[in-house]
Structures are given as C-alpha cells and as structure tokens.
Scaffold this motif. Sequence first.
Motif, short mmCIF file in Angstrom:
data_model
loop_
_atom_site.label_atom_id
_atom_site.label_comp_id
_atom_site.label_asym_id
_atom_site.label_seq_id
_atom_site.Cartn_x
_atom_site.Cartn_y
_atom_site.Cartn_z
N ILE A 36 0.86 -1.18 0.01
CA ILE A 36 -0.02 0.02 -0.12
C ILE A 36 0.79 1.24 -0.24
CG2 ILE A 36 -1.71 1.51 1.17
CD1 ILE A 36 -2.80 -1.51 2.44
N THR A 38 0.58 5.38 -0.17
CA THR A 38 -0.16 6.84 0.14
C THR A 38 0.25 7.97 -0.61
OG1 THR A 38 0.81 7.10 2.07
CG2 THR A 38 -1.22 5.99 2.21
N GLU A 62 -1.26 -1.41 -4.21
CA GLU A 62 -2.62 -0.53 -3.70
C GLU A 62 -2.04 0.84 -3.64
OE1 GLU A 62 -6.21 0.29 -1.03
OE2 GLU A 62 -5.02 -1.81 -0.71
N ARG A 64 -3.33 4.27 -2.50
CA ARG A 64 -4.56 5.05 -1.79
C ARG A 64 -4.23 6.75 -2.06
NH1 ARG A 64 -4.92 1.68 4.09
NH2 ARG A 64 -5.60 -0.12 3.16
#
Length: 420
Positions: A36, A38, A62, A64
């Motif tokens: 993940i 950000t 992923e 965000r």
Amino acid sequence: MRTTRLTALVAALTAGTLLAACSGGTNASGGGGSKILTIASVDQGSVEDVVAAFEKANPGVEVRLTTSGADQYQQQIRTKLSSGTAPDVMSVWPGNGNPGATYVLAKPGYLLDLSDRPWARKLPDAVKSVAQYEDKTYNAVFGLNGIGAVYNQDALDKAGLTPPGTWTELLDFCRDAAARKTPAFALGNQDNWVTQTVLYALVATTVYGPDRDFDTKMQDGRATFAKSAWATALAKYEEMEKTGCFQKSPLSTSYEASQELAASGKTLGIVQGNWIVALLKGKNPQGKFTLKALPATDDPGAFLMPAAAGMGYGVNAKAKNKDLALKFVDFVMSPEGMNVFTGKQGSLPTLPGTGHTADPALTELSTFINDDRTVPFMDQLWPNPKVQQTMLSGLQEIFSGQTDAAAVLKDMDTDYRAGA
C-alpha cells in the motif's frame, strides 16, 4: 537564483489535497500480500490516470490517493509532515513560493533527497534550480506550464468575437462580451491562489518586458514591488474588473465553478494555466479551447508569458514505504508516466525523448517558450512563501474593497525584505 532561459526546456507548463488518509498503514499488507502506497496530490483530474497506470505496471500494489484544492493542501501539508502523519508521496511546488514548495519543505528535512534517481541529473538547468535545495534534488518535476487566456472557440463563434491582440482590444473585447451577456473571462477568486493568475499574466509583459533583470534587482535591493511596473500591472487588473471582463462576484466563485463557466460557454474563456485546458475538455469533450498570451500593452511584439516548471512530486523523508514511493516518482519521470501526466494536463514534458505530442491548444505557448519570450512564475524566485501569501490575501481584499494596490505592494515589499 537568476532567471534562466527556458528555450532549452522545450526543444522538446495548479493548482490541490486532503491529507487525512496519509501515512497510517502504508507498510501494511492486504489480501495476497499487496503493498500500500499513500499519495496526496493536487493534480485533480490527471493524477488518477497516472496512479492507474502505475498500479497496472506494478501488480499487487494498492495506491491510496487523496486529492483536494491547493489552498487546503498548503494549509495542512507542513502540519502533517511535522506530526508524522503525512503520506509517502506528495505534491511539491518548485522553488520557494508557498508552504508546499521545494525549499520550504526540504530545508527542515521533510523531503527525501532524490539526487541519485536516474532522471535527476537529466533535468534542464532552469528546472533543476527550482527542484533543488542546496544542490540536492527533492522534487520530481515532470511538466512545464504557462499562464494565459484560454478561449472557448464555440462561445467566441456564438458571440461573433475574436481573441484580442492588444490591451486596447482586450478592454473592447470585455465590453462587447458584457453587452452580449456573456462575460469575457471566468474568475474563481474564492480560491485565493486563483487571484494571482491574471496578475502574473499582466506582470510578465509590464514588468519583465522592459526589464528582464527585475528579479536580480529585487534580490540586490535595487527594486521594489511598490515602485515598479507591478503597480501598473495591478492597476490593469483592477481596470479589467471595472470594465466588466469577469463574471459577477469573482470572490464568491470557486475555481471549480469558474471551470464550469468557461467550459459551458457562459463566459468566453478564463485566464489560467495550461492545465485548465484538459479540465475544460473533461467538462465539455466537444469543446475547442486555445491558450493565448493575455494582452497587457498595445505592442504584441513585446508580449511575454509566464512559463516555468510545474508542480512535481516529493517523497516523505519518513515514508512508511520508501522503496515503493521512489518507484512511483521514478514512474512519474519515465516516458510512460510523464506522457500520461502531460497528456492529461495539457502540459509539456521536462525531459526530451518522451514521444509526447503537444496539444494543439498550446501552440502559442510552445512558440513563446521556443522564442525565449517567457519568464518564470514570479513567486518561484521570491525568498520566502510569505510574499505570495500576502499577495493572495491582499488581492482578495482589493476585490472586496478592504484595501488598495499600494498597500498590498508595500506589504509584499516588507515580507520580501524580511526573508531575503
């Protein structure tokens, strides 16, 4: 710093991010061991495609992403960084002009040194100078941007008008547009960063046309805002307002709302950066939009346009997923990532050899850059971000009748000297 020729930059130019969903869980793994990352960005409408391309190129990752307006972003980013809640990757402006700019964030150690990235040494000198702090690169600047008048061709045709070529023609254009109940330009001064775009477009010609060394003189204490052609440019800005060049109540119109006015033909255009072209096309896919220099005098041969390195991306020095963050900024600076970004924004790439085809709407901007008829965005060469903040709030107060141009320029001089 000295103003550097931008011709070499294009042998080959926003504006904001809610940071709440930032660093928490960045190293966490989701189902299947996904990583993940950000990101906080102000590139609304373009960064989404870059993120999608990055995720596609990196299965299992992923991203965000949070986005918001520039004003909100600049108010929050330093607090988030100092409290340890900032994202892995974030929008960073070039130079020193605002709270989210390279110098401001690099000086206290908030940004990761990117000097060893393969693209860093390839940056043109004029871009490198505003992407670095103390000779170290902290900002992945992917595009060049310019500011001018962006016209809606369908709205012009309907009104039976053509873009003005001189200052006198500009005022006549505004009067004719107002008579047709379609204001010349949308102006979203509710977002205070927007207040500067018209002024910068005027300052380029009125200040730098007769004196390309103005920034050097400011740095050396031989010039001031108050006793220079900045006063002329501000007077012209006010004259445009009094002549009816803008829609009613610019102070109650947001940046988003101004886009709607220009895209729908409720105004004939908007004075903004080239990034607005892609946003207008997103709202009106069938529309035809063209960016041209905003006339500031009656001598078109002396017109200059503001054009400079656009906003880029920096890596949080305390990023939870530093390796993935570096991978993202490298992707942004790769031919694939740069083409997605500049293609979506309608900007021009900072590095050659990307295969990028410029939007025809930017033909005049490209010509001005190639002909060395541009100057950097004014705030990029100021010694501290307070000068710009004073200017932005002052412009809003001018529009609300709370102050006058002389007082704003005097306050800008005070802040400039304090930070020089």
